[in-house]
Design a protein around this motif. Structure first.
Motif, mmCIF file in Angstrom:
data_model
loop_
_atom_site.group_PDB
_atom_site.id
_atom_site.type_symbol
_atom_site.label_atom_id
_atom_site.label_comp_id
_atom_site.label_asym_id
_atom_site.label_seq_id
_atom_site.Cartn_x
_atom_site.Cartn_y
_atom_site.Cartn_z
ATOM 1 N N SER A 98 -27.608 0.304 9.597
ATOM 2 C CA SER A 98 -27.428 1.505 8.777
ATOM 3 C C SER A 98 -25.931 1.839 8.706
ATOM 4 N N ARG A 99 -25.570 2.688 7.771
ATOM 5 C CA ARG A 99 -24.177 3.147 7.720
ATOM 6 C C ARG A 99 -24.140 4.676 7.771
ATOM 7 N N SER A 100 -24.865 5.217 8.777
ATOM 8 C CA SER A 100 -24.975 6.675 8.848
ATOM 9 C C SER A 100 -23.656 7.338 9.239
ATOM 10 N N GLU A 101 -22.753 6.569 9.865
ATOM 11 C CA GLU A 101 -21.450 7.160 10.225
ATOM 12 C C GLU A 101 -20.603 7.398 8.972
ATOM 13 N N TYR A 103 -21.892 8.023 6.093
ATOM 14 C CA TYR A 103 -22.624 9.122 5.447
ATOM 15 C C TYR A 103 -22.008 10.452 5.871
ATOM 16 N N GLU A 104 -21.774 10.581 7.176
ATOM 17 C CA GLU A 104 -21.176 11.806 7.698
ATOM 18 C C GLU A 104 -19.748 11.992 7.170
ATOM 19 N N ILE A 107 -19.950 13.223 3.600
ATOM 20 C CA ILE A 107 -20.318 14.637 3.548
ATOM 21 C C ILE A 107 -19.092 15.505 3.831
ATOM 22 N N SER A 108 -18.240 15.018 4.724
ATOM 23 C CA SER A 108 -17.025 15.764 5.073
ATOM 24 C C SER A 108 -15.934 15.606 4.022
ATOM 25 N N LEU A 315 -25.388 9.880 -2.692
ATOM 26 C CA LEU A 315 -23.933 10.061 -2.754
ATOM 27 C C LEU A 315 -23.568 11.498 -3.136
ATOM 28 N N PRO A 341 -27.932 0.072 2.650
ATOM 29 C CA PRO A 341 -27.462 0.987 3.698
ATOM 30 C C PRO A 341 -26.324 1.898 3.278
ATOM 31 N N GLY A 342 -25.653 1.609 2.163
ATOM 32 C CA GLY A 342 -24.484 2.407 1.820
ATOM 33 C C GLY A 342 -24.792 3.544 0.881
ATOM 34 N N PRO A 345 -30.315 4.589 1.166
ATOM 35 C CA PRO A 345 -31.154 4.167 2.274
ATOM 36 C C PRO A 345 -32.563 4.753 2.205
#
Lengths: 430, 430
Positions: A98-101, A103-104, A107-108, A315, A341-342, A345
């Motif tokens: 996954s690429r959840s980091e 994602y955060e 968001i920032s 996105l 994953p980008g 997801p």
């Protein structure tokens, strides 16, 4: 529960009764006016499945009178809705993590392109995929396939494109073949070596040229010779491949028997749609930035306009593809998850239907046609799957709702109760 | 499977190990700077549950050394993430039917208010609820409660408001009480007789006045006398109740011991937020149309700003509440599903987290705090639930992800694997 178990183990014939609605999606890939307006609803209908195919479908009395109905096992679906299993015509099935980091980070405030420039994005997935063993990748994909089935999907397209070198691209495409052979889902394989120019080519003066030569002279012939893909796809976008490069790659694909598909006009308008149509592409995907001329051209073509609203949602982009204008003009509109994953997801086609209805203003009927028969058409599988007709594969999704409109209506939830692939139950909620 | 069964049947003590992350959400309802930035992550931690409460939580070695840990049943969660069960602080649990036909109308262009004017909308649900038996309503609510649990929710608030006469409102509120007594979920009851002016009062010259008098002089005292609600809520909106009417109703509620909550600034700015704060409301909900002064006032208050992004999503509205501005100013931000058949047909808090992150730009940590401890604060339950601390209820959600950020990341999917309420497993995926 015992009945379900017996069916799994023994039966070659199943008689499905107790439906509130059967959506047949009769007819071939359809423009506005036929299946898009009419999903072919049968109320209190029945289905007879035999040897993995649909043997009969229609009014209950009629199907029950079929000579083979008597010996069939009964599956009473207790007022649920039966529709064709979803055909997910755009996924990036094989990836390592996954690429959840990211994602955060996004968001920032960081944009998708900024993250890509920092070595994140697709190249992040490429590094992880190259480092992963085929076994690890396969296990992750098997989990994903089970999840696809749990949301009602029975056929998917799967793209390579996180390998970007001979070894790694073949690693992915061989997994497509292995997983397709093992079933339960049918997998249609697409070569997407032209996803991005890989890191090792980026700092050379002739990097792009060299990588494209590698694609056209080595990878595409190798993929074709080993029958590892049916389609060749290109990510035509600023920062990826331009129009001339895309043409070169897709033409090399065609010479080698790989039919074209295209990632077109997602973040900027490049002209990819018109090129795709000229090359006779099966599908143009994304289309957020298309203009009126593109819409007209799609409406006149048999190239499917495959919309991927999950991507815009994830996105946080405000501009979705102009679904209504495409449908009103007469284009063949498809819907897919773009599972990756980008940017998207999710394996949930019901979620994509919710997005299509609430955000793209497609009616539930439009959306379901786009996720079944039209998507099947974009994969050249419309004679096999995508509608419930005699002789087609017995690929069904059974939803725990009383009316098909509730499938997109109950958003973020999964009402899929049972999924049947080639006449076998591959998912059943307890 | 056997282990899970044993726990269900026998155990009063459970030792949870094998976690990748425990999100404790330590601390009371929190403004920017404490829990919102820090969800209190323990890596490789453990939890000891006993008699429905949390007996220990922390590093594994420490929890395993607890005198009661030895005799506890072990639940190894195999690398999953453990967090407090979600607290859903705004739902319209009891209703008679879906409104998927209006959903299709809206997609085809009719606005929410137009549909309401044609007898659709809330009044459609009122007609159906009045006609439904308590048994039918209860069965539907029980199904919904099972679904809430399946998405990780362990406490919900439930509003009346589809009855709008004495008999029907009491029918709803008594069901809240019955369902709360039967458990498994805790239910906090809110009286929302002021949801809309019912049809039978609409064509009278003094209809609004008469209905409000019915609320303040009959329904509110009756509800309070029978202890059928803790809170009194008003839908302050054009077409519903204006500011002066809202004040009158909420003040009558307060005189009868019902604490105020408020539907505020959803479709238009009415000034409801400032009124709610003045009245010491526990929560102001919606807030899409708040202005800077409202944000400042919320930041200075202990009234929770409860955002309901599912509503905007489902209605296809482009304007979400200004979550970042609220958090940055220091307001206590909550999130809830607003589960209801007209504007937010979902029980999925993970879906609301995805919306909060992708559309409202809340970080995954912000969003999870908003859906647990902050929501608990808005219901006056923050000493009981909303964080994983010794002495609090053993209410947990266990998600099949390796990092909590993946909960909102995998959108439209449900990664909830196990839900525990007061120390008992109430949901477990096979």
């Amino acid at each position: 529960m015992v009945i379900l178990h017996n069916i799994r183990a023994l039966s070659t014939s199943i008689l499905i009764t107790g439906t509130s609605q059967i959506l047949t999606l009769r007819g071939a890939a359809s423009r506005r006016g036929d299946a898009l307006r009419d999903v072919g609803i049968i109320k209190d209908g029945a289905l007879l499945l035999r040897d993995g195919l649909i043997a009969a479908v229609g009014r209950r009395e009629k199907v029950e009178a079929h000579p083979l109905a008597r010996e069939a096992e009964q599956l009473n679906v207790c007022g649920r809705v039966v529709l064709p299993g979803f055909v997910d015509s755009h996924t990036h099935l094989i990836h390592a993590a996954s690429r959840s980091e990211e994602y955060e980070l996004r968001i920032s405030g960081a944009s998708y392109e900024e993250i890509a420039q920092r070595g994140g994005g697709i190249l992040n997935s490429v590094a992880k995929l190259r480092a992963a063993t085929a076994d690890t990748l396969k296990q992750r994909a098997q989990t994903a396939l089970q999840q696809f089935a749990a949301y009602g999907t029975t056929t998917i397209e799967a793209k390579s494109g996180y390998g970007l070198d001979l070894t790694s691209e073949l690693k992915i495409l061989r997994l497509h073949k292995e997983l397709a052979a093992e079933r339960p889902l049918d997998i249609v394989s697409t070569f997407l070596g032209a996803h991005l120019i890989p890191a090792e080519f980026r700092n050379r003066p002739s990097g792009a040229k060299d990588y494209i030569a590698l694609l056209t002279d080595t990878l595409i012939p190798e993929v074709a010779a080993n029958k590892l893909a049916e389609y060749c796809d290109v990510f035509c976008e600023r920062g990826a491949f331009n129009l001339a490069q895309s043409r070169e790659i897709l033409e090399a694909g065609k010479r080698n028997g790989l039919k074209p598909r295209m990632h077109a006009e997602q973040l900027s308008r490049t002209g990819a749609t018109q090129l795709a149509i000229k090359l006779g592409a099966a599908s143009c995907d994304h289309l957020e930035k298309i203009n009126r001329a593109d819409i007209r051209a799609l409406a006149k073509s048999t190239t499917v306009a495959t919309l991927l609203p999950g991507c815009d949602f994830h996105l946080g982009l405000s501009q979705y593809a102009p679904a209504r204008a495409l449908i009103d003009a007469g284009a063949i509109v498809g819907l897919a998850t773009d599972y990756n994953p980008g940017t998207s997801p999710t394996v949930s086609m019901p979620m994509i239907l919710s997005l299509a209805c609430t955000q793209l203003r497609m009616t539930p009927a439009d959306a379901i046609a786009a996720a079944t028969i039209n998507a099947a058409y974009s994969l050249g599988r419309h004679k096999l799957v995508g509608s419930l007709q005699v002789g087609k594969l017995a690929d069904l999704a059974i939803f725990d709702v009383a009316d098909y409109r509730e499938i997109p209506y109950y958003f973020g939830m999964n009402a899929c109760h049972t999924t049947i692939k080639r006449g076998k139950i591959i998912y059943s909620r307890n």
